[in-house]
Structures are given as C-alpha cells and as structure tokens.
Scaffold this active site. Sequence first.
Site, mmCIF file in Angstrom:
data_model
loop_
_atom_site.group_PDB
_atom_site.id
_atom_site.type_symbol
_atom_site.label_atom_id
_atom_site.label_comp_id
_atom_site.label_asym_id
_atom_site.label_seq_id
_atom_site.Cartn_x
_atom_site.Cartn_y
_atom_site.Cartn_z
ATOM 1 N N ILE A 70 7.949 -0.391 12.385
ATOM 2 C CA ILE A 70 8.793 1.000 12.108
ATOM 3 C C ILE A 70 9.214 1.026 10.529
ATOM 4 O O ILE A 70 9.614 0.110 10.110
ATOM 5 C CB ILE A 70 10.083 0.955 12.868
ATOM 6 N N ASN A 110 -2.013 6.760 19.797
ATOM 7 C CA ASN A 110 -3.011 5.734 20.202
ATOM 8 C C ASN A 110 -3.133 5.497 21.719
ATOM 9 O O ASN A 110 -4.184 5.208 22.405
ATOM 10 C CB ASN A 110 -2.864 4.456 19.571
ATOM 11 N N CYS A 125 0.047 -1.023 13.472
ATOM 12 C CA CYS A 125 0.315 0.077 14.342
ATOM 13 C C CYS A 125 1.643 0.726 13.733
ATOM 14 O O CYS A 125 2.684 0.142 13.870
ATOM 15 C CB CYS A 125 0.633 -0.340 15.716
ATOM 16 N N ARG A 149 0.950 -1.285 0.104
ATOM 17 C CA ARG A 149 -0.027 0.042 -0.027
ATOM 18 C C ARG A 149 0.785 1.311 -0.119
ATOM 19 O O ARG A 149 0.611 2.178 -0.800
ATOM 20 C CB ARG A 149 -0.912 0.215 0.976
ATOM 21 N N CYS A 174 -7.432 1.287 12.099
ATOM 22 C CA CYS A 174 -6.361 0.390 12.677
ATOM 23 C C CYS A 174 -6.641 0.201 14.066
ATOM 24 O O CYS A 174 -6.668 -1.068 14.480
ATOM 25 C CB CYS A 174 -5.028 1.492 12.464
ATOM 26 N N SER A 226 3.827 8.033 6.076
ATOM 27 C CA SER A 226 3.631 7.325 4.795
ATOM 28 C C SER A 226 2.027 7.401 4.747
ATOM 29 O O SER A 226 1.332 6.775 5.305
ATOM 30 C CB SER A 226 4.065 5.858 4.790
#
Length: 283
Positions: free
Chosen positions: A222, A191, A182, A22, A160, A282
Amino acid sequence: MKQYLQLCQRIVDEGTWVDNARTGKRCLTLINADLEYDVGGNAFPLITTRKSYWKAAIAELLGYLRGYSSAAEFRAIGCNTWNANANDNAAWLANPHRRGEDDMGRVYGVQGRAWQGPDGRSIDQLRKIVDDLSQGVDDRGEILTFYNPGEFHLGCLRPCMHTHTFSLVGERLFLTSYQRSCDVPLGLNFNQVQVFTLLALVAQITGHKPGKAYHKIVNAHIYEDQLGPMTQVQLKRQPYASPRLIINPAIRSLEDLETWVTLDDFQVEGYQHHDPIAYPFSV
Ligand SMILES: Nc1nc(=O)c2c([nH]1)NC[C@@H]1CN(c3ccc(C(=O)N[C@@H](CCC(=O)O)C(=O)O)cc3)CN21
Ligand SMILES: O=c1ccn([C@H]2C[C@H](O)[C@@H](COP(=O)(O)O)O2)c(=O)[nH]1
C-alpha cells in the site's frame, strides 16, 4: 471479497515500510499472499467496499490477449490505465527505444503473442496453449509468461502479473497466476478481475468447465498516500455478496477474442457496492 479485506488488514497490521526508488514513495509491504477464486461457481471477485471499474480491467486483459503495445489501442477499447506509464514516466520518455506517443514497448501481450526467439522466430505462447487445451492436451507446460529479462529495456514497465499456468484435470480447467508486485488498493482490484476472467474465457473457448483460479502474490503493498483512505474508509465498510460475471456464449475462439469481442460482451449481475474511493496512483 473477505480474502481481499483480510490481505489489506494484514498489510496494515504486519507490513513493513519500504522505500521505493522508482516512484520515490514509501510502501507498507508484506511478502506472500495467496488468493483463490471460484470460477466454476461464478463468484466474481469484485471489490464491493468501493465502486470497481471492472470493465476497464477486462479491457486491459483483452488488450494483453491481443498483444497490444500502445496506450492508444488500450484507450480505444475502454481502458485508460496505460496512459501514465507510456507517457508520463521520465525513465521511459528518455529511453531511445520508445517509438513516440503512447508506445509501451515490448511488454505484457507482446511477449505473450510474439516472444522473439534467438533464431529470429516469433513465438505465440497463447496460440499454443489454446490449441493444446482445445484438443484436451495439458503437457504440464501450458504457461503464458510475459517476463522476459532480455527485453526489459525495450518496455515501459516490467510485467507485474507475469505468468499464467493452465492445468487440465479431466474436464476442468484451472489457472495459477503469479504476480511479483501488487498495488493492493488500485492494481489488485483489477488483477482479481483479470485472473478470474482469464480462466473463464480460456475455459469457454477451449470447451472446458472452469475450476478454481489461484492467484499468488509476492510483494503486496500500500503506497504511503493510499493508507489513509484504506484504514479510515475502505476497511471500515462491510462487504456485500459477490456478483456474477456473464460472458457472451457466442465467444468461441481465440480469433473471436482478437476480432469482434468488445466490453458489451461482458455483464455483471448483482453488483452492490459502496461509494467510489479515488486512490492516488504512483507512476
Ligand atoms: N502504481 C501502479 N499501480 C498499478 O496498479 C499499476 C501501475 N502502477 N502501472 C501499470 C498498471 C496500470 N494499472 C492501473 C492503473 C490505474 C488504475 C486506476 O486508476 N484505477 C481507478 C479508476 C479506473 C477507471 O476509472 O477506469 C480505480 O479507482 O480503480 C488501476 C490500475 C495497474 N498497474
Ligand atoms: O497489473 C498490475 C500492474 C502494476 N501493478 C503495480 C504494482 C506496483 O505498485 C507498480 C509497478 O511497479 P514496479 O516498480 O515495477 O514493481 O504497479 C499492479 O498492482 N498490478
């Protein structure tokens, strides 16, 4: 704060590189993390090894609880985190269901407040939970879920942090929150604040004492372009003690949250932190 740094270190030490189609980036990935927050003891899990923009995280939570579906509504209450996913994501821009600039579609709060039943009914999951808990009822199904596979094509991103389960034990309210994916440097900073604040708020408006909040994460990662600042800057810093979250005690109902509450109704006391780190995001 220690558990956050331990999770970051575990990803660095034990993570595996996984390609993500994605975003077109690689992620250092770890499966399964369990975090725990002491809401009753008011140990606010704010990241101290960099400056955290905690107000935007609470604004985002408020938008979810209100059922917002537009990045403009989030911006109006002090949260910019949905601009990119609503307006810069090629797959969503090409989606015929997108209703113009800033539309996020049927994500998060829309599902929480207006889940569409097959018979045409609109189901308000949060209202049911607040009504039950206010009467001291926990039917072992006090579940707020945003995860609706039948409507993924109607939204810009699958949720998410997708499910929140409330549990009442005597006078204490507990929360278990589930997260499928995450972004540990950026998303988790938000979060953690949201899981803590959700329990504190729902306990306050339903007249219960908050207990602990349990945060269960499946895919913790990460991104490749975040790894340098994480290992070379953030993980080299020593954390400070947890601050405290002060919520305006005049907030007494779901209607209060829906109508007049703003970020001025939340204060943080004793927040000592290191300098900001601007992590790449991102889309
Ligand atoms: N890749 C990615 N990571 C995420 O954490 C994430 C998404 N996408 N898409 C949906 C939401 C949006 N969220 C976001 C988006 C941006 C920030 C961010 O840029 N935070 C900065 C500054 C925030 C500010 O100035 O208010 C930070 O340093 O924490 C955080 C969470 C969390 N989610
Ligand atoms: O609350 C949130 C929302 C999003 N994220 C992160 C997790 C991932 O890096 C992306 C979502 O991408 P998917 O391809 O849909 O998994 O956003 C987060 O950490 N917290």
